[in-house]
Design a protein around this motif. Structure first.
Motif, short mmCIF file in Angstrom:
data_model
loop_
_atom_site.label_atom_id
_atom_site.label_comp_id
_atom_site.label_asym_id
_atom_site.label_seq_id
_atom_site.Cartn_x
_atom_site.Cartn_y
_atom_site.Cartn_z
N UNK A 66 0.68 -1.16 0.09
CA UNK A 66 0.10 -0.11 -0.14
C UNK A 66 0.78 1.27 0.24
N UNK A 67 2.20 1.16 0.44
CA UNK A 67 3.00 2.38 0.26
C UNK A 67 3.65 2.36 -1.02
N UNK A 68 3.56 3.81 -1.66
CA UNK A 68 4.21 3.95 -2.92
C UNK A 68 5.80 3.72 -2.90
N UNK A 69 6.15 2.80 -3.70
CA UNK A 69 7.62 2.56 -3.78
C UNK A 69 8.12 2.59 -5.42
N UNK A 70 9.27 3.00 -5.26
CA UNK A 70 10.16 2.76 -6.74
C UNK A 70 11.41 2.56 -6.54
N UNK A 71 12.07 1.68 -7.30
CA UNK A 71 13.62 1.29 -7.05
C UNK A 71 14.21 2.14 -8.29
N UNK A 72 15.29 2.98 -7.82
CA UNK A 72 15.93 3.75 -8.71
C UNK A 72 17.55 3.51 -8.66
N UNK A 73 17.95 3.60 -9.62
CA UNK A 73 19.45 3.17 -9.84
C UNK A 73 20.16 4.13 -9.60
N UNK A 159 15.98 2.54 -2.70
CA UNK A 159 14.34 2.26 -2.69
C UNK A 159 14.00 3.75 -2.15
N UNK A 160 13.08 4.34 -3.24
CA UNK A 160 12.49 5.52 -3.09
C UNK A 160 10.88 5.43 -2.56
N UNK A 161 10.53 5.66 -1.31
CA UNK A 161 9.05 5.29 -0.88
C UNK A 161 8.36 6.59 -0.73
N UNK A 162 7.15 6.75 -0.81
CA UNK A 162 6.14 8.14 -0.88
C UNK A 162 5.23 7.78 -0.04
#
Length: 628
Positions: A66-73, A159-162
């Motif tokens: 439920x948490x917005x997440x993205x993997x960023x290089x 890991x970028x979480x919003x």
């Protein structure tokens, strides 16, 4: 969704700076010019470009979280994002792949956050946390908390979480509004007022376009307590709310053609303040005060209750530089007091000279009691001279305060203050003992000569707030002075009409043998019927009668009425067995006329100014007070 400040984003995949932001765990330094954010990824600090490892280990938990997440290089590009991130950014999940992550959540709007983000990407910093406001394509904005943390070394990514914190921010804003506003009037309260005032006075807030000045109208309603007491607090609250509406309207009208509208606040009770930032001078504040008084003139109709109120306003306007919030409010409070004292229903402008006088009075008042204990007071004596032979019959003791800051002060500068705060009792007791000791010393120095009496002024409060009879009896016993060598002077307004305790005290003193004199006779009640019933032995005619007598060589003709009145008072006093002393005798002509109409003793500069005790001894020995 994209980061924003004001207005829409300039491009579909780029964002403009956010309105606010804060970062956590950042290091010092600004973004390098060559590394400014944009559509291009950030080159890694050391390693050559390489694709970031796919986060296969995150699996289904990553996708469905439920948490917005993205993997960023390490180059700052999105490798993959979950569905929650796609919904938050308002674009498909696949469309996020390859995007510049910093642009999606506005990490480039300030140098500090941008530098910290780069340090996390390079592996030089453990974490970044900041708050951003993002704008949705449909126009509304939301607040989010962005966290960037490194993934395990094998992933070569972060890991970028919003998380959406809009609801929490809205609740905080609501709570702050409640905390900073008055529930009765809905105006800013004291806390918010002082917050704005302090900000207006800070040097950092000065701008070239501003005036660098600040103004304040501080007011309260005249007689508001009577409304609460007679009609109840509910009606009082409605009146306060109605007053607040008029003040707000007045401020809006005044600020319509100006850069800023005055801030209207309720400081408590029936006290309000109108703060003018970047004021243009006292004229602007005066106009505002006038408009406020005019706005409150019309009666208030409160659910059938028709009420009329007025206000008193203290007005202060000054340079913001060097001014403190406490100092400004003290000046405003003082000026409001002046407006009340001057008659209410008006505004009064702060006057530095008047304030300096008030501060002097306050300094004197607070220092009276300690000054008595430190021995800063001394007595001087002015002769009371027989009109027929010019011999010194007695002296009046006059107190002087040798103030360490203000120099030597005469009674008219501090006796009123002493009467107000009650220290006159302590001061009067000291003066009585000092004068009696000195009179006894003169008597012992000249045992073969007729002794001179000493006259001591007594305030009415000494009669009421102390046992004057006991004080006098104790002093006479301690000093050895005979009672008939002590004269106590009270003003006419204090003696005439006396009853109860004051009259009993005066009678007891007279029975003891002490002489009672009425000072400044002829200027107060002048109720002659009391003279036959009071234990009085001396009348001291006020100097205003003597000044009306003819002066030698001036060409000024005497006022016949003055001489007739004085002669009549002297004859009446003699018929009642009283003696008469004329004050303010300054010329031989005055002395001659007073002697001719039967005045017993005189006092004034013709004979001597008030002098130290040793000068009295010289005058008595040389008989220097005899007129030529």
């Amino acid at each position: 969704m994209s980061g924003t400040s004001e207005g829409p984003a300039p491009a579909a995949d780029l964002v403009s700076p956010a309105v606010t932001g804060s970062s956590e765990g950042t290091s010092s330094g600004a973004a390098e010019p060559s590394s400014l954010p944009g559509a291009h990824p950030i080159p890694p600090a050391t390693d050559p470009p390489r694709p970031a490892a796919q986060p296969h280990s995150l699996g289904a938990a990553f996708t469905a979280a439920p948490l917005a997440m993205a993997v960023v290089d390490r180059e700052g590009l999105v490798v993959t994002a979950n569905e929650t991130m796609g919904s938050l950014i308002a674009t498909g999940t696949d469309a996020l792949t390859g995007k510049v992550a910093a642009d999606l959540v506005d990490l480039s709007s300030d140098a500090r956050t941008w530098h910290a983000y780069r340090e996390v990407l390079r592996g030089h910093q453990a974490r970044l946390r900041c708050t951003r406001r993002l704008k949705h394509p449909d126009g509304h904005s939301r607040w989010v908390q962005v966290t960037v943390t490194p993934l395990p070394e094998a992933e070569k990514a972060v890991l970028l979480s919003v998380s959406d914190i809009s609801a929490r921010r809205e609740l905080q804003a609501q709570l702050r509004h409640l905390q900073m506003h008055d529930p009765v009037t809905r105006l800013p309260n004291r806390t918010l007022f002082f917050e704005r005032l302090s900000a207006a006075l800070e040097a950092e807030s000065y701008e070239e376009s501003g005036t660098g000045r600040v103004g304040l109208c501080y007011l309260d309603l005249d007689g508001f307590k009577a409304v609460n007491d007679t009609l109840g607090h509910r009606v009082g609250d409605r009146l306060l709310a109605a007053v607040a509406e008029r003040l707000t309207t007045c401020a809006d009208e005044v600020g319509y053609a100006r850069a800023a509208t005055p801030l209207v606040a309720r400081l408590g009770g029936d006290e309000f303040a109108l703060l003018v930032e970047d004021s243009t001078g006292t004229d602007q504040l005066s106009e505002l005060a006038e408009s406020v008084l005019k706005a409150l003139q019309a009666p208030f109709d409160l659910s059938g209750q028709r009420l009329s109120v007025s206000a008193s306003i203290g007005v202060v306007e000054r340079h913001a530089a060097g001014t403190t919030a406490t100092g400004l409010m003290q000046a405003a409070d003082t000026t409001l007091y002046w407006a009340k004292a001057d008659g209410k229903g008006r505004w009064t402008l702060f006057d530095p000279e008047r304030n300096a006088h008030r501060m002097t009075r306050q300094a004197l008042s607070s220092g009276l009691r300690p000054a008595i204990e430190r021995g800063e007071f001394a007595l001087e004596y002015q002769p009371l001279v027989g009109m027929e032979d010019g011999r010194v019959r007695g002296v009046e003791a006059l107190v002087r305060w040798h103030h360490p800051r203000f120099g030597t002060l005469t009674p008219n500068q501090f006796i009123g203050l002493a009467e107000e705060d009650g220290s006159i009792v302590q001061l009067g007791r000291w003066a009585l003992k000092a004068a009696c000791r000195q009179a006894r010393r003169w008597q012992l120095e000249r045992p073969d000569e007729p002794p001179i009496f000493v006259s001591v002024n007594v305030a009415v409060r000494q009669v009421w707030d102390s046992d004057l009879v006991a004080d006098v009896a104790g002093t006479l016993a301690e000093t050895g002075l005979a009672p008939h060598l002590l004269q106590l002077e009270l003003t006419e307004s204090a003696v005439m009409g006396s009853a109860g305790r004051p009259l009993q005290a005066l009678q007891a003193l007279s029975d003891m043998g002490v002489h009672i004199a009425i000072d400044d006779f002829g200027t107060g009640y002048s109720n002659l019927a009391y003279l036959s019933r009071l234990p009085v032995s001396v009348l001291k005619l006020d100097g205003s009668f003597v000044r009306g007598f003819q002066y030698e060589g001036t060409g000024v003709h005497p006022n016949p009425a003055d001489e007739v009145i004085v002669e009549a008072m002297i004859q009446l006093a003699h018929r009642l067995g009283l003696t008469v002393t004329a004050e303010c005798v300054e010329t031989s002509a005055q002395a001659s006329r007073l002697r001719r109409i039967g005045c017993d003793t005189g006092q004034g500069w013709l004979y001597s100014r008030p002098v130290p005790p040793d000068r009295i001894s010289e005058l008595v020995v040389s008989e220097a007070c005899r007129p030529s």
